[in-house]
Scaffold this motif. Structure first.
Motif, mmCIF file in Angstrom:
data_model
loop_
_atom_site.group_PDB
_atom_site.id
_atom_site.type_symbol
_atom_site.label_atom_id
_atom_site.label_comp_id
_atom_site.label_asym_id
_atom_site.label_seq_id
_atom_site.Cartn_x
_atom_site.Cartn_y
_atom_site.Cartn_z
ATOM 1 N N THR A 172 -12.243 4.638 -6.614
ATOM 2 C CA THR A 172 -11.937 5.349 -8.467
ATOM 3 C C THR A 172 -12.169 6.459 -8.544
ATOM 4 O O THR A 172 -13.481 6.985 -8.894
ATOM 5 C CB THR A 172 -11.733 4.404 -9.532
ATOM 6 O OG1 THR A 172 -11.071 4.507 -10.417
ATOM 7 C CG2 THR A 172 -13.872 3.992 -9.765
ATOM 8 N N ASP A 203 -17.473 6.112 -1.604
ATOM 9 C CA ASP A 203 -16.021 6.925 -2.009
ATOM 10 C C ASP A 203 -16.357 7.880 -0.628
ATOM 11 O O ASP A 203 -17.231 8.418 -0.216
ATOM 12 C CB ASP A 203 -15.774 7.974 -3.400
ATOM 13 C CG ASP A 203 -14.257 7.945 -3.080
ATOM 14 O OD1 ASP A 203 -13.342 8.766 -1.764
ATOM 15 O OD2 ASP A 203 -13.601 8.120 -4.239
ATOM 16 N N ASP A 224 -16.497 -1.778 1.041
ATOM 17 C CA ASP A 224 -16.973 -1.760 -0.511
ATOM 18 C C ASP A 224 -17.444 -3.790 -0.438
ATOM 19 O O ASP A 224 -18.488 -3.617 -1.229
ATOM 20 C CB ASP A 224 -15.902 -2.111 -1.013
ATOM 21 C CG ASP A 224 -15.187 -0.143 -1.317
ATOM 22 O OD1 ASP A 224 -15.514 0.733 -1.933
ATOM 23 O OD2 ASP A 224 -14.002 -0.333 -0.732
ATOM 24 N N THR A 298 -8.630 1.985 -6.666
ATOM 25 C CA THR A 298 -7.306 1.540 -5.506
ATOM 26 C C THR A 298 -8.002 2.234 -4.129
ATOM 27 O O THR A 298 -7.730 1.211 -3.479
ATOM 28 C CB THR A 298 -6.020 2.532 -5.557
ATOM 29 O OG1 THR A 298 -6.674 4.021 -6.062
ATOM 30 C CG2 THR A 298 -5.388 2.099 -7.051
ATOM 31 N N ASP A 615 -3.786 12.890 -6.215
ATOM 32 C CA ASP A 615 -3.710 13.980 -6.817
ATOM 33 C C ASP A 615 -3.316 14.952 -8.665
ATOM 34 O O ASP A 615 -2.692 13.709 -8.922
ATOM 35 C CB ASP A 615 -2.886 15.059 -5.910
ATOM 36 C CG ASP A 615 -3.522 15.384 -4.636
ATOM 37 O OD1 ASP A 615 -4.022 17.131 -5.110
ATOM 38 O OD2 ASP A 615 -3.658 15.257 -3.391
ATOM 39 N N PHE A 618 0.634 15.004 -9.765
ATOM 40 C CA PHE A 618 1.644 14.106 -9.309
ATOM 41 C C PHE A 618 1.265 12.428 -9.986
ATOM 42 O O PHE A 618 0.276 12.488 -9.640
ATOM 43 C CB PHE A 618 2.426 14.599 -8.419
ATOM 44 C CG PHE A 618 1.274 13.811 -7.507
ATOM 45 C CD1 PHE A 618 2.193 12.917 -6.326
ATOM 46 C CD2 PHE A 618 1.364 15.045 -6.184
ATOM 47 C CE1 PHE A 618 0.825 12.663 -5.516
ATOM 48 C CE2 PHE A 618 0.244 15.026 -5.284
ATOM 49 C CZ PHE A 618 -0.668 13.961 -4.821
HETATM 50 N N1 LIG Z 1 -3.113 11.876 -10.688
HETATM 51 C C1 LIG Z 1 -2.772 10.881 -10.580
HETATM 52 N N2 LIG Z 1 -2.979 10.592 -11.980
HETATM 53 C C2 LIG Z 1 -2.680 9.205 -11.436
HETATM 54 C C3 LIG Z 1 -2.399 8.470 -10.173
HETATM 55 C C4 LIG Z 1 -1.414 9.351 -9.626
HETATM 56 O O1 LIG Z 1 -0.926 9.608 -8.423
HETATM 57 N N3 LIG Z 1 -1.746 10.682 -9.434
HETATM 58 N N4 LIG Z 1 -1.751 7.287 -10.398
HETATM 59 C C5 LIG Z 1 -1.890 7.116 -11.215
HETATM 60 C C6 LIG Z 1 -1.852 4.979 -10.754
HETATM 61 S S1 LIG Z 1 -0.342 3.862 -9.731
HETATM 62 C C7 LIG Z 1 -3.262 4.257 -10.194
HETATM 63 S S2 LIG Z 1 -2.924 2.752 -9.604
HETATM 64 C C8 LIG Z 1 -4.150 5.129 -10.409
HETATM 65 C C9 LIG Z 1 -5.337 4.698 -9.546
HETATM 66 O O2 LIG Z 1 -6.333 5.372 -9.988
HETATM 67 P P1 LIG Z 1 -8.078 5.306 -8.796
HETATM 68 O O3 LIG Z 1 -8.514 4.009 -8.284
HETATM 69 O O4 LIG Z 1 -9.267 6.052 -9.451
HETATM 70 O O5 LIG Z 1 -7.216 6.693 -7.716
HETATM 71 P P2 LIG Z 1 -7.552 7.507 -7.218
HETATM 72 O O6 LIG Z 1 -7.390 8.528 -7.782
HETATM 73 O O7 LIG Z 1 -7.210 7.549 -5.758
HETATM 74 O O8 LIG Z 1 -9.109 7.381 -6.335
HETATM 75 C C10 LIG Z 1 -9.665 6.332 -5.632
HETATM 76 C C11 LIG Z 1 -10.513 6.786 -4.855
HETATM 77 O O9 LIG Z 1 -11.011 5.842 -3.773
HETATM 78 C C12 LIG Z 1 -11.190 6.417 -1.923
HETATM 79 N N5 LIG Z 1 -10.685 5.480 -1.687
HETATM 80 C C13 LIG Z 1 -9.997 5.338 0.095
HETATM 81 N N6 LIG Z 1 -10.222 4.164 0.084
HETATM 82 C C14 LIG Z 1 -11.502 3.628 0.385
HETATM 83 C C15 LIG Z 1 -12.268 3.084 0.688
HETATM 84 O O10 LIG Z 1 -12.210 1.763 1.567
HETATM 85 N N7 LIG Z 1 -13.343 2.466 0.215
HETATM 86 C C16 LIG Z 1 -13.983 3.275 -1.179
HETATM 87 N N8 LIG Z 1 -15.337 3.087 -1.905
HETATM 88 N N9 LIG Z 1 -12.936 3.866 -1.918
HETATM 89 C C17 LIG Z 1 -12.163 4.158 -0.659
HETATM 90 C C18 LIG Z 1 -10.300 7.661 -2.389
HETATM 91 O O11 LIG Z 1 -10.787 8.471 -1.667
HETATM 92 C C19 LIG Z 1 -10.287 7.793 -3.917
HETATM 93 O O12 LIG Z 1 -11.173 9.647 -4.418
HETATM 94 O O13 LIG Z 1 -4.065 6.181 -10.944
HETATM 95 C C20 LIG Z 1 -3.199 6.687 -12.179
HETATM 96 N N10 LIG Z 1 -3.120 8.482 -11.563
#
Ligand SMILES: Nc1nc2c(c(=O)[nH]1)N[C@H]1C(S)=C(S)[C@@H](COP(=O)(O)OP(=O)(O)OC[C@H]3O[C@@H](n4cnc5c(=O)[nH]c(N)nc54)[C@H](O)[C@@H]3O)O[C@H]1N2
Ligand SMILES: Nc1nc2c(c(=O)[nH]1)N[C@H]1C(S)=C(S)[C@@H](COP(=O)(O)OP(=O)(O)OC[C@H]3O[C@@H](n4cnc5c(=O)[nH]c(N)nc54)[C@H](O)[C@@H]3O)O[C@H]1N2
Ligand code: SF4
Ligand SMILES: [Mo]
Length: 741
Positions: A172, A203, A224, A298, A615, A618
């Motif tokens: 995350t 990550d 993980d 995620t 990113d 968006f």
């Molecule tokens: N700017 C922005 N903000 C958002 C969203 C968006 O599209 N853009 N979407 C929203 C939504 S719907 C959600 S659900 C949340 C999600 O929020 P987060 O879960 O915090 O999503 P990400 O920022 O993508 O962070 C996920 C991280 O997991 C890493 N990762 C990928 N695969 C793996 C893996 O197998 N293991 C581990 N340990 N890490 C891995 C990626 O490199 C990434 O840095 O964000 C919300 N906020």
């Protein structure tokens, strides 16, 4: 002549942070948005997406009128009341012939734009009597709910980040996503770290968040569970348990100890491709932390079919270390607009995951604590026979693009007898619909901090930590000459036409976990309420009176509504379970089922692992034009480490074909030195409809073309593998960017 400017306060709802914003308005149009500096909870915080709200509202392709698909496939404007009449007639006919199960709904992220939608959308389906309420939740991090069901809940909640010695973040990136520490994640993390909190970030990419980490573990994606089990094994080996807490509150210790024991640093190091010393150093930080926390995101969910086990091991770490908030600590997320829930320093037993929801007709899936598996939606539409979903209402999502197997999505949506969506442009998804109801956007309708608060129940770590509430009236009028409604009005009016009773349910818990008796408020179905009247009902049983909330233009932390964690009931005999049979079986299988030679063979055919990323510009499929302004490009690069690009003979900007065992896409590579080698990192929510020509340098590419709904999926939530997906990458044949994807 100078144009007169006015200012208004609103709430950005593009993501779940819900930042209060100040809108500068000229001639009824939003011109500029900044964080509201007068806010006591956000203190002026906003992000680039929120500041891009004017771009979103004033977009050139904005839908000003509802649209109806014509026999030749084109769209023509339709009066919204005529459209609703026609839709109601079609729904009535389908229900009469096939029953209410033939009507499905899919809820996506934009449902959060309109607080009343959280009531009106599901309320409409409940009133119809249809259980087919799909949502994006089961394509996100359903493991959070599943894990809580197997582990149980701590009624005192979490400790505040600023009061901890460590926080572990697994897949995350809250500084970008705002999923956690939402009211200014970068500020809060910086402060916590300055005050001695040591972050452990897991990550495959060095992220905006990992910059602040004491230890950044950069593993092979999808490992993980391996790493978390390895960390727990070290805690056991060092006897670094909070024995007093464990003795009183936790069961399953021996089972967990035995199951994680084979996850030695050597095993984890070889399998997850991380240095053993780094794992040990991270475990040391965790072992030394008196107070701490762990959040999975995620990254962990997508690569682990929803992440049940990863989230579960995270909860187990919390419980072994006794990191939960204790008597007298602040009770986080106490609610302000919703009724509260009991806050006691005691555990609540595990609760059922599934076995009580609608049985689906495919893959043995059924509804559960997570709702209905979203991954089943297309098969429920396409599989003939009784119970088939024949009509679909899209409530603020994008089923065409957001769900794996885009070609199947397109086929399913096109095969519906009735597909109704709300939207603000004739989006890729909208172009599969029979009716596109044109709706207001965030700044054009009243706002309430309710949606962010309600998330507390859905996902641990989300929601509003303070007893904070905010209401703001519409900041700008809808565009001149438009005929728009609020999303919720579609469902109110349909219910009205169909003679259904809609209700607002204020108190909500988790079935079996927080057994809060629902408080039901029937709506007047004769006279349509205003949005404000609806808000009043939604807030009727809240902790802070709605009238008082309305008096605070900038939102307010209501000090009188603060809660501290209360004492344990003397008769409490409930427990948290860290050794659930189901989870231990899966953890054992995770190890036994792993065959390095099979992995090596897969790596040879598909040498890269695709992972998701969020990113700045968006949110899923929304805001791509804001991203374009920020990044000067409108596509989603397929990011690779520069050495991988070099080895493939590719340069930043080259057009490539990316293949998995399930599909392919045409994308554009980008160089990203923050990535682990062998990893392909790409955002979802881009690309056109399968009916469009591929446009990798324009609309970008949809990663869901590479995924399969059926190859691997979670037995409960149906969530398929959406991360750590093996892919190959090759320069595209000339002209590939012109051909159909
Ligand atoms: N700017 C922005 N903000 C958002 C969203 C968006 O599209 N853009 N979407 C929203 C939504 S719907 C959600 S659900 C949340 C999600 O929020 P987060 O879960 O915090 O999503 P990400 O920022 O993508 O962070 C996920 C991280 O997991 C890493 N990762 C990928 N695969 C793996 C893996 O197998 N293991 C581990 N340990 N890490 C891995 C990626 O490199 C990434 O840095 O964000 C919300 N906020
Ligand atoms: N491959 C892959 N797939 C994923 C993910 C991933 O990481 N990788 N992430 C998953 C996650 S975490 C989530 S939450 C889902 C998100 O899944 P969804 O919520 O289904 O997808 P969105 O793109 O957010 O859908 C929003 C759509 O609403 C429309 N829209 C835009 N603005 C407005 C508005 O103001 N009002 C209304 N009514 N509509 C509007 C647009 O058509 C937009 O596409 O995607 C999931 N899918
Ligand atoms: S997108 Fe999220 S973090 Fe950014 S301003 Fe809006 S609510 Fe705040
Ligand atoms: Mo999400």
């Amino acid at each position: 002549m100078t144009v007169q400017q006015t200012k208004a306060i609103s709430i950005c709802r593009l993501c779940t942070a819900g930042c209060p914003v100040e809108v500068t308005i000229e001639e009824g149009r939003a011109m500029k948005v900044v964080g509201d500096r007068a806010s006591d909870n956000y203190r002026g915080y906003s992000c680039s997406k929120g500041r891009g709200l004017p771009d979103l509202h004033n977009r050139a392709d904005r839908l000003l009128q509802s649209q109806k698909r014509q026999p030749d496939g084109s769209y023509a404007p339709v009066d919204v009341d005529v459209a609703i009449d026609e839709i109601a007639e079609k729904v009535r006919a389908i229900v009469d012939e096939h029953g209410p199960r033939a009507i499905g709904a899919y809820m996506g992220t934009r449902v959060g734009d309109h607080p009343a939608m959280g009531q009106a959308g599901p309320g409409f389906m409940l009133a119809l009597g249809s259980p087919m309420r799909f949502s994006a939740l089961t394509l996100d991090q359903p493991g959070d709910l599943v894990a809580r069901a197997f582990h149980g809940t701590w009624m005192g909640g979490d400790t505040r980040l600023e009061d901890t010695d460590t926080w572990v973040l697994v897949g995350t990136n809250p500084i970008v996503s705002h999923q956690y520490f939402a009211n200014n994640p970068v500020g809060r993390i910086t402060t916590a770290v300055r005050n001695g909190c040591r972050l452990v970030v897991i990550d495959p990419r060095a992220t905006e968040t990992s910059k602040h980490a004491a230890i950044h573990i950069q593993p092979r994606p999808g490992e993980d569970v391996t790493i978390l089990a390895g960390l727990l094994a070290l805690l056991f080996a060092w006897d670094a348990l909070d024995h007093e807490f464990v003795a009183e509150n936790v069961v399953g210790i021996d089972e967990l100890r035995a199951t994680v024991a084979p996850y030695t640093p050597e095993y984890v190091s070889a399998r997850a491709d991380v240095p053993a010393e780094q794992l040990i150093a991270a475990a040391r930080i965790i072992a030394d932390a008196k107070k701490g926390g762990i959040f999975c995101g995620t990254g962990a969910a997508m690569s682990n079919m929803g992440g049940n086990l990863a989230f579960y091991l995270g909860l187990a770490m919390h419980s072994l270390r006794g990191w939960w908030a204790r008597e007298g600590d602040p009770f986080l997320r106490p609610n302000a607009l919703l009724p509260t829930r009991p806050s006691k320093a005691q555990p609540q037993n595990p609760f059922p995951v599934a076995g009580f929801g609608e049985k689906l007709r495919i893959r043995g899936l059924e509804g559960g604590i997570y709702g209905i598996p979203g991954a089943a939606i297309f098969d429920e539409i396409l599989t003939p026979g009784p119970g088939r979903v024949r009509a679909l209402f899209n409530m603020g999502g994008n089923p065409l693009m957001a769900i794996p197997e885009t070609s199947r999505a397109h086929e399913a949506l096109r095969s519906l007898e009735l597909y109704v969506t709300t939207d603000v442009s004739l989006s890729n998804n909208a172009r599969d619909a029979d009716y596109v109801i044109a709706v207001t956007m965030e700044l054009e309708t009243a706002a309430l901090s309710y949606s962010a608060e309600a998330l507390t129940h859905m996902h641990r770590g989300m929601g509003i930590e303070e007893p904070y509430a905010h209401y703001a009236p519409a900041a700008v009028p809808p565009p001149p000459g438009s005929q728009l409604i609020d999303d919720w009005q579609l469902y109110y009016r349909l219910a009205q036409k169909l003679g259904l009773q809609l209700n607002v349910i204020t108190a909500c818990g988790l079935p079996g976990a927080w057994d809060v008796a629902p408080i039901v408020h029937p709506l007047d179905m004769e006279r349509e309420p205003t949005t404000d009247e609806l808000f009043e009902i939604i807030c009727a049983d809240g902790r802070v009176p709605f009238d008082l909330v309305k008096q605070h233009e900038h939102g307010h932390v209501f000090e009188a509504a603060r809660v501290v964690v209360g004492p344990r009931d003397p008769e409490c005999d409930e427990h948290l379970d860290v050794g659930s049979d189901f989870m231990m079986c899966e953890l054992d299988e995770h190890r036994r089922g792993h065959d390095p030679s099979v992995v090596a063979e897969a790596d040879a055919a598909y040498p890269f692992l695709l992972i998701p990323r969020r990113d700045k510009g968006f949110v899923n499929g929304t805001g791509q034009m804001v991203a374009k302004n920020l990044a000067k490009r409108s596509y989603n690069p397929a990011y690779l480490h520069p050495d991988d690009l070099g080895a493939l003979g590719l340069d930043d900007g080259d057009v490539v074909t990316i293949r998995s065992a399930h599909g392919s896409l045409v994308g554009v590579v980008g160089s990203d030195p923050t990535l682990k080698r062998g990893v392909l990192s790409m955002s979802h929510g881009f690309g056109g409809s399968p009916a469009d020509d591929a446009d990798p340098l324009g609309r970008g590419a949809n990663t869901n073309q590479l995924l399969s709904l059926t190859a691997e999926f979670d037995r409960y939530t149906g969530m398929p593998r959406m991360g750590a997906v093996p892919v190959s990458i090759a320069r595209a044949a000339r002209g590939a960017d012109q051909v159909r994807s």
